[in-house]
Motif scaffolding. Structure first.
Motif, mmCIF file in Angstrom:
data_model
loop_
_atom_site.group_PDB
_atom_site.id
_atom_site.type_symbol
_atom_site.label_atom_id
_atom_site.label_comp_id
_atom_site.label_asym_id
_atom_site.label_seq_id
_atom_site.Cartn_x
_atom_site.Cartn_y
_atom_site.Cartn_z
ATOM 1 N N GLY A 228 0.818 -1.209 0.000
ATOM 2 C CA GLY A 228 0.000 0.000 0.000
ATOM 3 C C GLY A 228 0.852 1.258 0.000
ATOM 4 N N LEU A 229 1.938 1.212 0.774
ATOM 5 C CA LEU A 229 2.854 2.349 0.773
ATOM 6 C C LEU A 229 3.501 2.527 -0.594
ATOM 7 N N LEU A 230 3.827 1.398 -1.237
ATOM 8 C CA LEU A 230 4.409 1.487 -2.580
ATOM 9 C C LEU A 230 3.415 2.068 -3.581
ATOM 10 N N ASP A 231 2.122 1.717 -3.429
ATOM 11 C CA ASP A 231 1.109 2.301 -4.313
ATOM 12 C C ASP A 231 1.096 3.818 -4.184
ATOM 13 N N GLU A 232 1.163 4.293 -2.939
ATOM 14 C CA GLU A 232 1.178 5.746 -2.732
ATOM 15 C C GLU A 232 2.451 6.367 -3.288
ATOM 16 N N LEU A 233 3.587 5.696 -3.065
ATOM 17 C CA LEU A 233 4.847 6.228 -3.592
ATOM 18 C C LEU A 233 4.863 6.234 -5.114
ATOM 19 N N GLU A 234 4.301 5.167 -5.712
ATOM 20 C CA GLU A 234 4.264 5.101 -7.173
ATOM 21 C C GLU A 234 3.379 6.214 -7.739
ATOM 22 N N ALA A 235 2.226 6.434 -7.078
ATOM 23 C CA ALA A 235 1.356 7.519 -7.525
ATOM 24 C C ALA A 235 2.050 8.872 -7.356
ATOM 25 N N TRP A 236 2.754 9.028 -6.228
ATOM 26 C CA TRP A 236 3.485 10.278 -5.999
ATOM 27 C C TRP A 236 4.589 10.445 -7.041
ATOM 28 N N GLU A 237 5.288 9.339 -7.375
ATOM 29 C CA GLU A 237 6.351 9.399 -8.372
ATOM 30 C C GLU A 237 5.803 9.782 -9.740
ATOM 31 N N ARG A 238 4.650 9.173 -10.118
ATOM 32 C CA ARG A 238 4.059 9.535 -11.406
ATOM 33 C C ARG A 238 3.640 11.002 -11.424
ATOM 34 N N GLY A 239 3.081 11.455 -10.298
ATOM 35 C CA GLY A 239 2.697 12.856 -10.224
ATOM 36 C C GLY A 239 3.902 13.784 -10.342
ATOM 37 N N GLN A 241 6.710 13.052 -11.852
ATOM 38 C CA GLN A 241 7.188 12.996 -13.236
ATOM 39 C C GLN A 241 6.349 13.873 -14.149
ATOM 40 N N ARG A 242 5.013 13.832 -13.930
ATOM 41 C CA ARG A 242 4.145 14.703 -14.746
ATOM 42 C C ARG A 242 4.458 16.176 -14.486
ATOM 43 N N GLU A 243 4.618 16.514 -13.204
ATOM 44 C CA GLU A 243 4.910 17.910 -12.877
ATOM 45 C C GLU A 243 6.265 18.326 -13.448
ATOM 46 N N ASN A 244 7.251 17.436 -13.350
ATOM 47 C CA ASN A 244 8.563 17.768 -13.910
ATOM 48 C C ASN A 244 8.498 17.918 -15.423
ATOM 49 N N ALA A 245 7.709 17.011 -16.046
ATOM 50 C CA ALA A 245 7.564 17.123 -17.501
ATOM 51 C C ALA A 245 6.888 18.437 -17.886
ATOM 52 N N GLU A 246 5.860 18.824 -17.105
ATOM 53 C CA GLU A 246 5.182 20.084 -17.386
ATOM 54 C C GLU A 246 6.109 21.275 -17.169
ATOM 55 N N LEU A 247 6.883 21.195 -16.062
ATOM 56 C CA LEU A 247 7.813 22.292 -15.793
ATOM 57 C C LEU A 247 8.897 22.358 -16.864
#
Length: 426
Positions: A228-239, A241-247
């Motif tokens: 469950g913690l990994l699910d949250e970390l994976e979602a945070w990582e994807r977020g 990455q999206r923010e970094n890509a947008e920036l």
């Protein structure tokens, strides 16, 4: 202050659990075996003491007549007959008269191996005390009987007990090893899986890895919580990455035309010019919209933005693989052409761009906007030998074309100096 590690070698969990399980098993079996042996030997000693008392009483009645008549031969025969029985654990018998003088003394004569002799001597402390009984006749003490136990059965029992204890320890050790291996598989395997997933995440950023399920409830709950913690970390990582890509997109791409900004273009220009082969031609085109201020003033800023988007689209249409177009700012654009066979290739692309701008842009309200561009061309290595000089040459050529009639292209002079103030029209 940082604490120093001690020199004690660290052991893995498998070794600790195996040694603990084996130690507990052997200790338990040893305690139980020794306790049962001690209790059994105490019971056997009590039984031997009682049996020796019974034998002494019976022997006293047997030798009573011989003592009364002071007949040592009869007394000796009676004692030998009863004490010589193998079932009786008797080592010595002494019959004395009323004055305490021995009438007969009997000793057990038995052949013993060194091991049996050692066992008998080691168990003497367990033997009951010698039995001393008075020999009575008509309530008068006529003599005394002294009986000493042998202890052969006790020694035999002690040896058998030690043998079975050692055998139980061996069986327990083998059983403990088997059970410990089974237990270790059920405990270590899930923990090892958890450690492998943790290492993969820390070293490889593999957030998609998950801990497998296990039959042990506590370890399974730990794995589920970790997943469950990994699910949250994976979602945070994807977020992230999206923010970094947008920036990154916002930092390197123009919001209006989606072309690269000047920073990204300058980086690519330096890479291309530094890695270009001596025989390779690289061309830089500086492009500026003619009368862009008139378009803004006459049709409005929205029309000016539409003109910029249209110009960027038509420039992009002429690019090849490896080329790059960028908006430098305002109404200025730049195009980098790589892997050219000759300068004529750059001129051909510039001409196609000029032709592409001949058709006016149609606005949403139906109005048409005529647009033209001026292009300055500088080629590496003909006009410059580095990125900065190449940009200066192309910029100077573009301004020269713009200050003439506009809507045309201009080639820089074949001089590799920063001061490129003269150009020639091809």
């Amino acid at each position: 202050m940082q604490r120093r590690e001690t020199g004690t070698a660290r052991r893995n969990l498998r070794t600790v659990l195996r040694r603990t399980y084996l130690g507990v098993s052997l200790f338990s079996v040893s305690v139980v075996g020794i306790s049962l042996t001690v209790l059994a030997m105490l019971a056997l000693r009590s039984s031997a003491d009682y049996s020796l008392h019974m034998i002494a009483r019976s022997m006293g009645y047997t030798v009573e007549a011989a003592v009364v008549f002071h007949d040592p031969v009869a007394a000796s025969q009676a004692v030998a007959r009863q004490a010589g029985d193998e079932q009786n654990e008797i080592a010595e018998v002494v019959v004395s008269d009323s004055r305490g003088e021995p009438m007969t003394v009997w000793h057990r004569d038995r052949q013993e191996t060194p091991l049996q002799s050692l066992a008998v001597r080691s168990t003497r402390w367990l033997l009951p005390a010698p039995i001393v009984l008075p020999i009575m006749h008509d309530h008068v003490r006529v003599g005394e009987l002294r009986v000493v136990g042998y202890g052969g059965r006790l020694s035999e029992f002690l040896l058998n007990g030690l043998f079975w204890i050692l055998l139980c320890l061996l069986v327990s050790a083998l059983g403990a090893l088997y059970l410990s291996r089974k237990m270790l598989r059920e405990i270590i395997h899930p923990l090892r899986g958890l450690a492998q997933v943790t290492h993969a995440i820390r070293r490889e950023r593999a957030f998609e890895r998950r801990v497998p399920h296990t039959r042990i409830i506590e370890l399974n709950e730990l794995g589920n919580d970790f997943n469950g913690l990994l699910d949250e970390l994976e979602a945070w990582e994807r977020g992230m990455q999206r923010e970094n890509a947008e920036l990154t997109h916002q930092a390197t791409r123009d919001d209006l035309t989606t072309l690269p900004k000047r920073t990204l273009f300058d980086t690519y220009l330096r890479q291309v010019t530094e890695n270009a082969a001596p025989s390779e031609h690289v061309a830089l085109l500086f492009i500026d919209l003619d009368r862009f201020k008139v378009i803004n003033d006459s049709f409005g800023h929205a029309a000016g933005d539409a003109a910029l988007v249209g110009v960027a689209s038509r420039i992009r249409a002429q690019l090849r693989e490896g080329d790059m177009a960028a908006r430098l700012g305002g109404d200025e654009f730049a195009v980098l052409l790589v892997s050219l066979r000759s300068v004529d290739d750059a001129v051909d692309i510039a001409r196609r761009m000029l032709v592409g701008m001949q058709a006016p842009f149609t606005l949403a309200d139906g109005q048409q906007i005529p647009v033209s561009i001026s292009i300055g061309i500088a080629v590496l290595p003909d006009h410059a030998d580095d990125a900065e000089t190449l940009m200066q040459a192309a910029d100077a050529a573009m301004y020269h074309a713009k200050h003439q009639l506009g809507g045309d292209w201009q080639m820089a002079l074949a001089v590799r100096t920063p001061a490129l103030d003269e150009t020639t029209h091809s």
